[in-house]
Design a protein around this motif. Sequence first.
Motif, PDB file in Angstrom:
ATOM      1  N   LYS A 178     -32.898  -4.889 -18.511  1.00 52.27           N
ATOM      2  CA  LYS A 178     -32.618  -3.681 -18.580  1.00 52.27           C
ATOM      3  C   LYS A 178     -33.846  -2.959 -19.744  1.00 52.27           C
ATOM      4  O   LYS A 178     -33.798  -1.606 -19.539  1.00 52.27           O
ATOM      5  CB  LYS A 178     -31.294  -3.474 -19.152  1.00 52.27           C
ATOM      6  CG  LYS A 178     -30.060  -3.678 -17.918  1.00 52.27           C
ATOM      7  CD  LYS A 178     -28.821  -3.290 -18.349  1.00 52.27           C
ATOM      8  CE  LYS A 178     -27.674  -3.911 -17.147  1.00 52.27           C
ATOM      9  NZ  LYS A 178     -26.429  -3.496 -17.504  1.00 52.27           N
ATOM     10  N   ASN A 179     -33.817  -3.576 -20.658  1.00 56.08           N
ATOM     11  CA  ASN A 179     -34.700  -3.128 -21.966  1.00 56.08           C
ATOM     12  C   ASN A 179     -36.125  -3.959 -21.817  1.00 56.08           C
ATOM     13  O   ASN A 179     -36.863  -4.113 -22.753  1.00 56.08           O
ATOM     14  CB  ASN A 179     -34.236  -3.685 -23.036  1.00 56.08           C
ATOM     15  CG  ASN A 179     -32.878  -2.990 -23.201  1.00 56.08           C
ATOM     16  OD1 ASN A 179     -32.664  -1.897 -23.566  1.00 56.08           O
ATOM     17  ND2 ASN A 179     -31.683  -3.897 -22.874  1.00 56.08           N
ATOM     18  N   ARG A 180     -36.868  -3.855 -20.748  1.00 58.44           N
ATOM     19  CA  ARG A 180     -38.202  -4.570 -20.267  1.00 58.44           C
ATOM     20  C   ARG A 180     -39.297  -3.909 -21.128  1.00 58.44           C
ATOM     21  O   ARG A 180     -40.123  -4.377 -21.923  1.00 58.44           O
ATOM     22  CB  ARG A 180     -38.326  -4.951 -18.887  1.00 58.44           C
ATOM     23  CG  ARG A 180     -38.461  -3.785 -18.049  1.00 58.44           C
ATOM     24  CD  ARG A 180     -38.702  -4.211 -16.490  1.00 58.44           C
ATOM     25  NE  ARG A 180     -38.429  -3.006 -15.793  1.00 58.44           N
ATOM     26  CZ  ARG A 180     -37.476  -2.644 -15.074  1.00 58.44           C
ATOM     27  NH1 ARG A 180     -36.481  -3.242 -15.274  1.00 58.44           N
ATOM     28  NH2 ARG A 180     -37.580  -1.563 -14.119  1.00 58.44           N
ATOM     29  N   LYS A 181     -39.132  -2.582 -21.184  1.00 56.26           N
ATOM     30  CA  LYS A 181     -40.018  -1.745 -21.748  1.00 56.26           C
ATOM     31  C   LYS A 181     -40.075  -2.200 -23.326  1.00 56.26           C
ATOM     32  O   LYS A 181     -41.295  -2.282 -23.898  1.00 56.26           O
ATOM     33  CB  LYS A 181     -39.805  -0.328 -21.690  1.00 56.26           C
ATOM     34  CG  LYS A 181     -40.948   0.789 -22.319  1.00 56.26           C
ATOM     35  CD  LYS A 181     -40.464   2.031 -22.485  1.00 56.26           C
ATOM     36  CE  LYS A 181     -40.291   2.662 -21.050  1.00 56.26           C
ATOM     37  NZ  LYS A 181     -40.049   4.090 -20.968  1.00 56.26           N
ATOM     38  N   TYR A 182     -39.122  -1.958 -23.994  1.00 56.97           N
ATOM     39  CA  TYR A 182     -38.832  -2.374 -25.434  1.00 56.97           C
ATOM     40  C   TYR A 182     -39.213  -4.012 -25.643  1.00 56.97           C
ATOM     41  O   TYR A 182     -39.654  -4.267 -26.855  1.00 56.97           O
ATOM     42  CB  TYR A 182     -37.450  -2.170 -25.940  1.00 56.97           C
ATOM     43  CG  TYR A 182     -36.962  -0.759 -25.651  1.00 56.97           C
ATOM     44  CD1 TYR A 182     -37.603   0.217 -26.584  1.00 56.97           C
ATOM     45  CD2 TYR A 182     -36.310  -0.237 -24.678  1.00 56.97           C
ATOM     46  CE1 TYR A 182     -37.340   1.586 -26.397  1.00 56.97           C
ATOM     47  CE2 TYR A 182     -35.715   0.978 -24.267  1.00 56.97           C
ATOM     48  CZ  TYR A 182     -36.611   1.928 -25.413  1.00 56.97           C
ATOM     49  OH  TYR A 182     -36.279   3.492 -25.009  1.00 56.97           O
ATOM     50  N   VAL A 183     -38.930  -4.880 -24.738  1.00 57.84           N
ATOM     51  CA  VAL A 183     -39.242  -6.254 -24.940  1.00 57.84           C
ATOM     52  C   VAL A 183     -40.943  -6.309 -24.906  1.00 57.84           C
ATOM     53  O   VAL A 183     -41.381  -7.165 -25.793  1.00 57.84           O
ATOM     54  CB  VAL A 183     -38.751  -7.105 -23.839  1.00 57.84           C
ATOM     55  CG1 VAL A 183     -39.074  -8.663 -23.822  1.00 57.84           C
ATOM     56  CG2 VAL A 183     -37.140  -7.019 -23.909  1.00 57.84           C
TER      57      VAL A 183
ATOM     58  N   TRP B 119     -30.082  -8.289 -20.511  1.00 54.56           N
ATOM     59  CA  TRP B 119     -30.507  -7.486 -21.415  1.00 54.56           C
ATOM     60  C   TRP B 119     -32.155  -7.478 -21.410  1.00 54.56           C
ATOM     61  O   TRP B 119     -32.459  -6.117 -21.628  1.00 54.56           O
ATOM     62  CB  TRP B 119     -30.132  -7.952 -22.899  1.00 54.56           C
ATOM     63  CG  TRP B 119     -30.513  -7.035 -24.017  1.00 54.56           C
ATOM     64  CD1 TRP B 119     -29.710  -6.069 -24.515  1.00 54.56           C
ATOM     65  CD2 TRP B 119     -31.706  -7.212 -24.596  1.00 54.56           C
ATOM     66  NE1 TRP B 119     -30.354  -5.397 -25.680  1.00 54.56           N
ATOM     67  CE2 TRP B 119     -31.405  -6.054 -25.810  1.00 54.56           C
ATOM     68  CE3 TRP B 119     -32.811  -7.894 -24.680  1.00 54.56           C
ATOM     69  CZ2 TRP B 119     -32.462  -5.872 -26.645  1.00 54.56           C
ATOM     70  CZ3 TRP B 119     -33.825  -7.598 -25.489  1.00 54.56           C
ATOM     71  CH2 TRP B 119     -33.550  -6.817 -26.580  1.00 54.56           C
ATOM     72  N   VAL B 120     -32.780  -8.598 -21.117  1.00 58.18           N
ATOM     73  CA  VAL B 120     -34.047  -8.439 -20.932  1.00 58.18           C
ATOM     74  C   VAL B 120     -34.681  -7.567 -19.936  1.00 58.18           C
ATOM     75  O   VAL B 120     -35.590  -6.657 -20.016  1.00 58.18           O
ATOM     76  CB  VAL B 120     -34.844  -9.883 -21.166  1.00 58.18           C
ATOM     77  CG1 VAL B 120     -36.355  -9.554 -20.646  1.00 58.18           C
ATOM     78  CG2 VAL B 120     -34.724 -10.688 -22.197  1.00 58.18           C
TER      79      VAL B 120
ATOM     80  N   ASP C 160     -36.719  -8.780 -11.009  1.00 59.87           N
ATOM     81  CA  ASP C 160     -36.754  -7.573 -10.377  1.00 59.87           C
ATOM     82  C   ASP C 160     -36.405  -7.887  -8.879  1.00 59.87           C
ATOM     83  O   ASP C 160     -35.561  -7.324  -8.263  1.00 59.87           O
ATOM     84  CB  ASP C 160     -37.960  -6.784 -10.435  1.00 59.87           C
ATOM     85  CG  ASP C 160     -37.705  -5.280  -9.890  1.00 59.87           C
ATOM     86  OD1 ASP C 160     -36.604  -4.815 -10.020  1.00 59.87           O
ATOM     87  OD2 ASP C 160     -38.745  -4.994  -9.308  1.00 59.87           O
TER      88      ASP C 160
ATOM     89  N   SER D   4     -28.588 -12.958 -21.789  1.00 56.91           N
ATOM     90  CA  SER D   4     -29.781 -12.337 -22.394  1.00 56.91           C
ATOM     91  C   SER D   4     -30.789 -11.958 -21.188  1.00 56.91           C
ATOM     92  O   SER D   4     -31.434 -10.917 -21.186  1.00 56.91           O
ATOM     93  CB  SER D   4     -30.583 -13.436 -23.056  1.00 56.91           C
ATOM     94  OG  SER D   4     -30.839 -14.539 -22.292  1.00 56.91           O
TER      95      SER D   4
END
Length: 436
Positions: A192-197, A189-190, A175, A186
């Motif tokens: 942008k999708n930190r909530k799902y990670v 992707w990680v 960030d 990766s």
Amino acid sequence: MFNKGNKGLFALVLTLFMLTNFVSNAQEGESIFNSKCATCHAPHKDMTGPKLFEVRQKWEEGGAMEGSLHQWVKNWQVAAATDPYAKEVSDWAPSAMTLFADLTDEQIEAVFDYVDEQPKGGAVADAAGAAGGGVASNIATEENDFGWIWYILGAVFLVIIFSVGGVKRQLQELDEDADKQVKVGSKVWVFKNRKYVGIGVLVLVMAGVVWLFLGLYQIGVVSSYQPSQPIAFPHDIHAGINGIDCKYCHNSADKSKSAGIPTTNVCMNCHKQIQGAGDQVEKIKNIYASAGFSPEGGGKYSGETEPIIWNKVHNLPDHVYFNHSQHVEIGGIDCKQCHGDMTKQNELPRVVPVEELNMVEGNIQLTRPTLTMGWCIECHNVKEVSTGTLEGKGGYYDEIHKRLLENDESLYEEYLEDGKVTVNELGGWECAKCHY
């Protein structure tokens, strides 16, 4: 290359894998020791056999040949005949040791590893000595096991904390450096999708903890346990084809706490005349050798006998009370409910899994693993023990029926709503009924 978050996750998975293997090896060594060794041996006390603590080191310092100790466990007579040090050990206590030819070198090492982990004067050694060996040591072992279980759980949670912390730091760095770094592959992707990670990591952590606990819950479960025996006794021929009643050989099953193991004399009642055919001949020769009998010339006894050393199949801890006569004579339990249909079993006796017991016609359908506490209380919850007519032979239960009728008739009628009175309703779930 691993980044910090991946390193933490990898460390978690590796740690869980290593802990699971450790639990499995420790469980195997403990299980084999309790079922095969604890009757005669203790870690730190000489009993029927010598103490086993650091026995590998002792044999090495004594000049034993390589592999001699493993050979001793599998067949002590062979070891004593080929290794002078093993011969000295056999002279220390000249008693026949059970042969364990089915054990592998890895299983024997697991037993010695387990024994060497036991502290001197600890609960396992004290319990085994006080009970004269046997599986009584299961009590203390189980208590001792909870100590290292907490250490393992503590280590797991430490790994979880550090791993989650590493993921958090990685996301913070991404960030802060978002304007400076090229977000590709990766990392983009990680980020942008930190909530799902984060949710995925949490799910993996919880799955690992559940997996670990499921492994721990299998400690002490002996379903399918099948020890080696000196004679491959064919139950299907005796109980099935020949129709011999179980209580002819196990003649104390309806009279005492123990079902009993038949003596060689019981075998000779039939086999003095029946000498078998084919591969049965060698098995029957073992009986003749034990009885000191020669079938030649009409048959005669020499007077030189030797015992047949059978290995116990159904081992319960000494703090568990079980009475065969109470179940067979009063409860009306058929042998097949706990032991399976022996009229069809040609293999060596074993602890039959509950799934196979449920396939036997007439058996009460249960779900818990065989010989566990849940298995017993589940049966007590559905099994009818008496008709309440006061005309049966179960005086103990008849007396309980009588007292219920005289003192609390409404409670008795409540019990009979389903048309039967179960063991549970007559106090079969009280702790003192089955535990000392």
